[in-house]
Scaffold this active site. Structure first.
Site, PDB file in Angstrom:
ATOM      1  N   TYR A 122       0.825  -1.211   0.000  1.00 22.79           N
ATOM      2  CA  TYR A 122       0.000   0.000   0.000  1.00 22.79           C
ATOM      3  C   TYR A 122       0.859   1.260   0.000  1.00 22.79           C
ATOM      4  CZ  TYR A 122      -4.789  -1.688   0.822  1.00 22.79           C
ATOM      5  OH  TYR A 122      -6.034  -2.238   0.701  1.00 22.79           O
ATOM      6  N   LYS A 170       2.875 -15.313   1.716  1.00 19.36           N
ATOM      7  CA  LYS A 170       3.060 -15.997   0.427  1.00 19.36           C
ATOM      8  C   LYS A 170       4.564 -16.249   0.279  1.00 19.36           C
ATOM      9  CE  LYS A 170       1.407 -17.545  -3.509  1.00 19.36           C
ATOM     10  NZ  LYS A 170       0.516 -18.715  -3.601  1.00 19.36           N
ATOM     11  N   ASP A 219      -3.360 -18.058  -0.248  1.00 24.19           N
ATOM     12  CA  ASP A 219      -4.385 -18.698  -1.090  1.00 24.19           C
ATOM     13  C   ASP A 219      -5.106 -19.788  -0.302  1.00 24.19           C
ATOM     14  OD1 ASP A 219      -1.952 -20.073  -1.093  1.00 24.19           O
ATOM     15  OD2 ASP A 219      -2.028 -20.613  -3.214  1.00 24.19           O
ATOM     16  N   ASP A 277      -6.455  -6.830   3.854  1.00 25.68           N
ATOM     17  CA  ASP A 277      -7.593  -6.147   3.227  1.00 25.68           C
ATOM     18  C   ASP A 277      -8.548  -7.170   2.626  1.00 25.68           C
ATOM     19  OD1 ASP A 277      -9.104  -3.956   2.153  1.00 25.68           O
ATOM     20  OD2 ASP A 277      -8.218  -4.413   0.203  1.00 25.68           O
ATOM     21  N   ASP A 293     -12.426  -8.822   4.422  1.00 24.33           N
ATOM     22  CA  ASP A 293     -13.755  -8.762   3.790  1.00 24.33           C
ATOM     23  C   ASP A 293     -14.369 -10.154   3.745  1.00 24.33           C
ATOM     24  OD1 ASP A 293     -13.569  -6.041   3.339  1.00 24.33           O
ATOM     25  OD2 ASP A 293     -14.263  -6.162   1.267  1.00 24.33           O
TER      26      ASP A 293
HETATM   27  C1  IPM Z   1     -10.399  -1.030   4.133  1.00 22.70           C
HETATM   28  C2  IPM Z   1     -10.682  -0.339   2.829  1.00 22.70           C
HETATM   29  C3  IPM Z   1      -9.534   0.601   2.491  1.00 22.70           C
HETATM   30  C4  IPM Z   1      -8.288  -0.260   2.338  1.00 22.70           C
HETATM   31  C5  IPM Z   1      -9.744   1.494   1.273  1.00 22.70           C
HETATM   32  C6  IPM Z   1     -11.009   2.305   1.392  1.00 22.70           C
HETATM   33  C7  IPM Z   1      -8.561   2.370   1.010  1.00 22.70           C
HETATM   34  O1  IPM Z   1     -10.913  -1.265   1.818  1.00 22.70           O
HETATM   35  O2  IPM Z   1     -10.269  -0.326   5.149  1.00 22.70           O
HETATM   36  O3  IPM Z   1     -10.332  -2.259   4.138  1.00 22.70           O
HETATM   37  O4  IPM Z   1      -8.026  -0.792   1.255  1.00 22.70           O
HETATM   38  O5  IPM Z   1      -7.557  -0.394   3.309  1.00 22.70           O
HETATM   39 MG    MG Z   2     -10.974  -3.299   2.514  1.00 23.82          MG
END
Ligand code: IPM
Ligand code: MG
Length: 356
Positions: A140, A190, A222, A246, A250
């Site tokens: 990042y 990885k 993975d 990240d 999710d």
């Molecule tokens: C998160 C979001 C952020 C990230 C974005 C909005 C920059 O997806 O907090 O997970 O990628 O870290």
């Molecule tokens: Mg995110």
């Protein structure tokens, strides 16, 4: 007396933060919470008003506060801006400027919502895992980065970088949290392909020596993605880099039925924290009074627990959320057959009403 910077941001940010503020107001009035609120701008909304997604005034206010409560950033209308002016830079800038390297993303399944998960109930029931994501380094932020012309065509590049010290400190965060839980850390990397991950793995092994009571295992990313949907209850604490965290967070969030339920904390070494729901700004449903405010309300609870040393009030908020769910109230994202569907604002009122 604690001082908290409120940054609603964009999209549904305004309406979900408004619900969290109802909870804070109630606790200020009835439970001697004594929280002073300072309001600021971040993201696209800040860009529209000031020309910057992270105005200096916001950063100055952050430095004067004990924690931050953030809604969400981002929206279609800002996607075409040059990268440095986009809403996401506001969020990434706050993380970097305040050195919020330790991102805690719990994925807890509320038993009342087991049927809202897309996975079979027996796979997810009782799920309680914590993803510890490194938040201010890795690909990042790595240099060099950019898009340029090479060999007569466009060439895009980013760099995945970690200093040993950056891996060590997130390792310590993960092990310390594991000590308060089931004492198991799974480090995700990885290392079979990437040198930076070899260093990650080796460093985690070294940190682990300082925590003989915690068991460390390693998993390739993975496989970790696959295991998360196959048998998520095998994990206690997962520690991983910025990008992998990240993606995996999710995935883990969705196991619980809705990303609308999960709070997160981003901490620096002195315990200063920024608290925000895991979900984004959801511009498609903004202003419709249908967004789920519970992740934001639970972020207030997390703030009270991790930064402000008021675990009793954190418990109170979490209990109130449970009570509302027990009564069958749901925003549409977590509703199943037979539930009473309520809007954002009503959900906020119900939680306040359950704060006994
Ligand atoms: C998160 C979001 C952020 C990230 C974005 C909005 C920059 O997806 O907090 O997970 O990628 O870290
Ligand atoms: Mg995110």
């Amino acid at each position: 007396m604690s001082k908290v910077l409120i940054l609603p941001g964009d999209g549904i940010g305004q309406e979900i933060i408004a619900q969290a503020l109802k909870v804070i107001d109630f606790l200020n009035t009835n439970n001697a919470l004594n929280m002073e609120l300072v309001h600021g701008l971040v993201g696209g909304t800040a860009y529209d008003e000031t020309g910057s997604p992270l105005p200096q005034a916001t950063l100055d206010a952050a430095h004067e506060c004990d924690s931050i409560l953030l809604g969400a950033v981002g929206g279609y209308q800002w996607e075409k801006l040059e990268r440095g002016l986009r809403p996401e830079r506001g969020l990434l800038g706050l993380r970097a400027e305040l050195d919020l390297f330790s991102n805690l993303r719990p994925a807890i399944l509320y038993p009342q919502l087991a049927s809202a998960s897309t996975l079979k109930e027996e796979i997810v029931s009782g799920l309680d895992l914590m993803i510890v994501r490194e938040l201010v380094a890795g690909i990042y932020f790595g240099e060099p980065r950019g898009v340029e012309e090479r060999n007569g065509e466009k060439y895009g590049f980013n760099t995945a970088t970690y200093f040993e010290s950056e891996i060590r400190r997130i390792g310590h965060s993960a092990f310390k949290i594991a000590q308060l839980r089931d004492k198991r850390v799974c480090s995700v990397d990885k290392a079979n392909v990437l040198e930076v991950c070899e260093l990650w793995r080796e460093t985690m092994e070294n940190v682990a020596k300082e925590y003989p009571d915690v068991a460390l295992s390693h998993m390739y990313v993975d496989n970790a993605a696959m295991q998360l949907v196959k048998a998520p209850k095998q994990f206690d604490v997962m520690v991983t880099s910025n990008l992998f965290g990240d993606v995996l967070s999710d995935c883990a969030a969705m196991l619980t039925g809705s990303i609308g339920m999960l709070p997160s904390a981003s901490l620096n070494k002195s315990g200063f924290g920024m608290y925000e729901p895991i979900h984004g700004s959801a511009p498609d449903i903004a202003g419709k009074d249908i967004a789920n405010p519970l992740a934001t309300i639970l972020s207030v609870a997390m703030m009270l627990r991790y930064s402000l040393n008021q675990a009793d009030l954190a418990d109170k908020i979490e209990m109130a959320v449970n009570t509302v769910l027990d009564k069958g109230y749901r925003t549409q994202d977590i509703a199943s057959e037979g539930d009473s569907i309520v809007g954002t604002s009503k959900m906020g009122d119900l939680v306040v009403g359950a704060l006994v």
